[in-house]
Design a protein around this motif. Structure first.
Motif, PDB file in Angstrom:
ATOM      1  N   GLY A  36       0.819  -1.207   0.000  1.00 57.21           N
ATOM      2  CA  GLY A  36       0.000   0.000   0.000  1.00 57.21           C
ATOM      3  C   GLY A  36       0.848   1.250   0.000  1.00 57.21           C
ATOM      4  N   ILE A  37       0.382   2.257  -0.707  1.00 61.68           N
ATOM      5  CA  ILE A  37       1.072   3.544  -0.785  1.00 61.68           C
ATOM      6  C   ILE A  37       1.189   4.168   0.617  1.00 61.68           C
ATOM      7  CG2 ILE A  37       0.909   5.900  -1.706  1.00 61.68           C
ATOM      8  CD1 ILE A  37       1.436   4.046  -3.963  1.00 61.68           C
ATOM      9  N   TYR A  38       0.115   4.046   1.416  1.00 59.91           N
ATOM     10  CA  TYR A  38       0.089   4.623   2.760  1.00 59.91           C
ATOM     11  C   TYR A  38      -0.216   3.563   3.807  1.00 59.91           C
ATOM     12  CZ  TYR A  38      -0.229   8.942   0.077  1.00 59.91           C
ATOM     13  OH  TYR A  38       0.018   9.953  -0.807  1.00 59.91           O
ATOM     14  N   ALA A  39       0.302   2.370   3.628  1.00 60.80           N
ATOM     15  CA  ALA A  39      -0.027   1.258   4.522  1.00 60.80           C
ATOM     16  C   ALA A  39       0.728   1.352   5.841  1.00 60.80           C
ATOM     17  CB  ALA A  39       0.308  -0.070   3.847  1.00 60.80           C
ATOM     18  N   ALA A  40       0.066   0.905   6.883  1.00 54.69           N
ATOM     19  CA  ALA A  40       0.718   0.675   8.166  1.00 54.69           C
ATOM     20  C   ALA A  40       1.153  -0.786   8.158  1.00 54.69           C
ATOM     21  CB  ALA A  40      -0.255   0.926   9.306  1.00 54.69           C
ATOM     22  N   THR A  41       2.422  -1.025   8.313  1.00 56.17           N
ATOM     23  CA  THR A  41       2.936  -2.388   8.237  1.00 56.17           C
ATOM     24  C   THR A  41       2.373  -3.246   9.361  1.00 56.17           C
ATOM     25  OG1 THR A  41       4.936  -1.612   7.164  1.00 56.17           O
ATOM     26  CG2 THR A  41       5.052  -3.778   8.198  1.00 56.17           C
ATOM     27  N   GLY A  42       1.906  -4.449   8.976  1.00 57.97           N
ATOM     28  CA  GLY A  42       1.467  -5.426   9.962  1.00 57.97           C
ATOM     29  C   GLY A  42      -0.018  -5.514  10.225  1.00 57.97           C
ATOM     30  N   HIS A  60      -6.499 -16.832   2.957  1.00 60.54           N
ATOM     31  CA  HIS A  60      -5.381 -15.905   2.745  1.00 60.54           C
ATOM     32  C   HIS A  60      -5.057 -15.217   4.057  1.00 60.54           C
ATOM     33  CE1 HIS A  60      -2.717 -13.259   0.526  1.00 60.54           C
ATOM     34  NE2 HIS A  60      -3.326 -12.202   1.009  1.00 60.54           N
ATOM     35  N   HIS A  61      -3.841 -15.435   4.537  1.00 61.49           N
ATOM     36  CA  HIS A  61      -3.381 -14.789   5.768  1.00 61.49           C
ATOM     37  C   HIS A  61      -2.551 -13.586   5.358  1.00 61.49           C
ATOM     38  CE1 HIS A  61      -4.949 -18.103   8.058  1.00 61.49           C
ATOM     39  NE2 HIS A  61      -4.417 -18.898   7.165  1.00 61.49           N
ATOM     40  N   HIS A  62      -3.005 -12.408   5.704  1.00 63.78           N
ATOM     41  CA  HIS A  62      -2.412 -11.174   5.191  1.00 63.78           C
ATOM     42  C   HIS A  62      -1.876 -10.299   6.312  1.00 63.78           C
ATOM     43  CE1 HIS A  62      -1.793  -7.765   2.581  1.00 63.78           C
ATOM     44  NE2 HIS A  62      -2.441  -7.008   3.442  1.00 63.78           N
ATOM     45  N   SER A  63      -0.753  -9.674   6.016  1.00 67.00           N
ATOM     46  CA  SER A  63      -0.165  -8.654   6.878  1.00 67.00           C
ATOM     47  C   SER A  63       0.256  -7.510   5.967  1.00 67.00           C
ATOM     48  CB  SER A  63       1.041  -9.234   7.618  1.00 67.00           C
ATOM     49  OG  SER A  63       1.610  -8.258   8.455  1.00 67.00           O
ATOM     50  N   SER A  64      -0.291  -6.334   6.193  1.00 66.26           N
ATOM     51  CA  SER A  64      -0.073  -5.208   5.284  1.00 66.26           C
ATOM     52  C   SER A  64       1.389  -4.785   5.218  1.00 66.26           C
ATOM     53  CB  SER A  64      -0.942  -4.021   5.690  1.00 66.26           C
ATOM     54  OG  SER A  64      -0.582  -3.569   6.973  1.00 66.26           O
ATOM     55  N   ASN A  65       1.747  -4.230   4.066  1.00 67.70           N
ATOM     56  CA  ASN A  65       3.110  -3.761   3.816  1.00 67.70           C
ATOM     57  C   ASN A  65       3.067  -2.391   3.169  1.00 67.70           C
ATOM     58  OD1 ASN A  65       4.819  -6.191   4.395  1.00 67.70           O
ATOM     59  ND2 ASN A  65       3.380  -7.067   2.920  1.00 67.70           N
ATOM     60  N   LEU A  66       3.922  -1.517   3.639  1.00 70.10           N
ATOM     61  CA  LEU A  66       4.115  -0.220   3.001  1.00 70.10           C
ATOM     62  C   LEU A  66       4.940  -0.438   1.738  1.00 70.10           C
ATOM     63  CD1 LEU A  66       3.874   2.903   3.153  1.00 70.10           C
ATOM     64  CD2 LEU A  66       6.022   2.877   4.443  1.00 70.10           C
ATOM     65  N   LEU A  67       4.542   0.195   0.655  1.00 67.39           N
ATOM     66  CA  LEU A  67       5.293   0.082  -0.587  1.00 67.39           C
ATOM     67  C   LEU A  67       6.721   0.553  -0.363  1.00 67.39           C
ATOM     68  CD1 LEU A  67       5.132  -0.600  -3.633  1.00 67.39           C
ATOM     69  CD2 LEU A  67       4.707   1.842  -4.004  1.00 67.39           C
TER      70      LEU A  67
END
Length: 148
Positions: A36-42, A60-67
């Motif tokens: 994500g452009i403005y993602a909070a990691t985790g 699907h097990h997902h953990s967000s990532n900042l680009l």
């Protein structure tokens, strides 16, 4: 091996659903990630995104990532959910010119180049986004495979 990076804003709705959809198709020769452009990691995927994926039997097990530059360099193809995401990537990572497209642009859509953000919407809105992503990803796969 074709490495595809899906990008949205917070990496909790559209791009993780797109990543999960492509992974669920189990096609040899594809690796996929999302950011994500403005993602909070985790952060986990949104509750409605997880529900819609589960409704389609996608685990699907997902953990967000900042680009980040590592993801940009890893990817052969970067598919964004909106024109503004594409422009932000091109501005921050000029070396991506030629490998970053909106998902709709890449698949040849001629109108409304943005995938609607379901964030804050109902499960039904997430379901509509899922259907749109599934259709577009199928078209993207066909385009990639026909050019190999």
């Amino acid at each position: 091996m074709q490495r595809i990076l899906f990008v949205c804003t917070g990496n909790t709705c559209r791009s993780p659903m797109a990543e999960a959809i492509l992974k669920s198709k189990k096609i040899d020769g594809f690796e996929v990630k999302s950011a994500g452009i403005y993602a909070a990691t985790g952060s986990e995927a949104s509750a409605h995104a997880k529900k819609v994926l589960a409704d389609h039997q996608i685990d699907h097990h997902h953990s967000s990532n900042l680009l980040a530059s590592e993801s940009v360099q890893w990817a052969d193809l970067i598919l964004t959910m909106t024109g503004s995401h594409k422009n932000a990537i091109l501005h921050q990572f000029s070396e991506t010119a030629g490998k970053v497209f909106t998902l709709k642009e890449f698949t040849g859509e001629q109108y409304d180049m943005d995938v609607v953000d379901p964030y804050g919407g109902s499960v039904a809105i997430y379901q509509e986004t899922y259907q749109e992503l599934d259709r577009l990803i199928t078209k993207a796969i066909e385009k990639i495979q026909s050019s190999q």
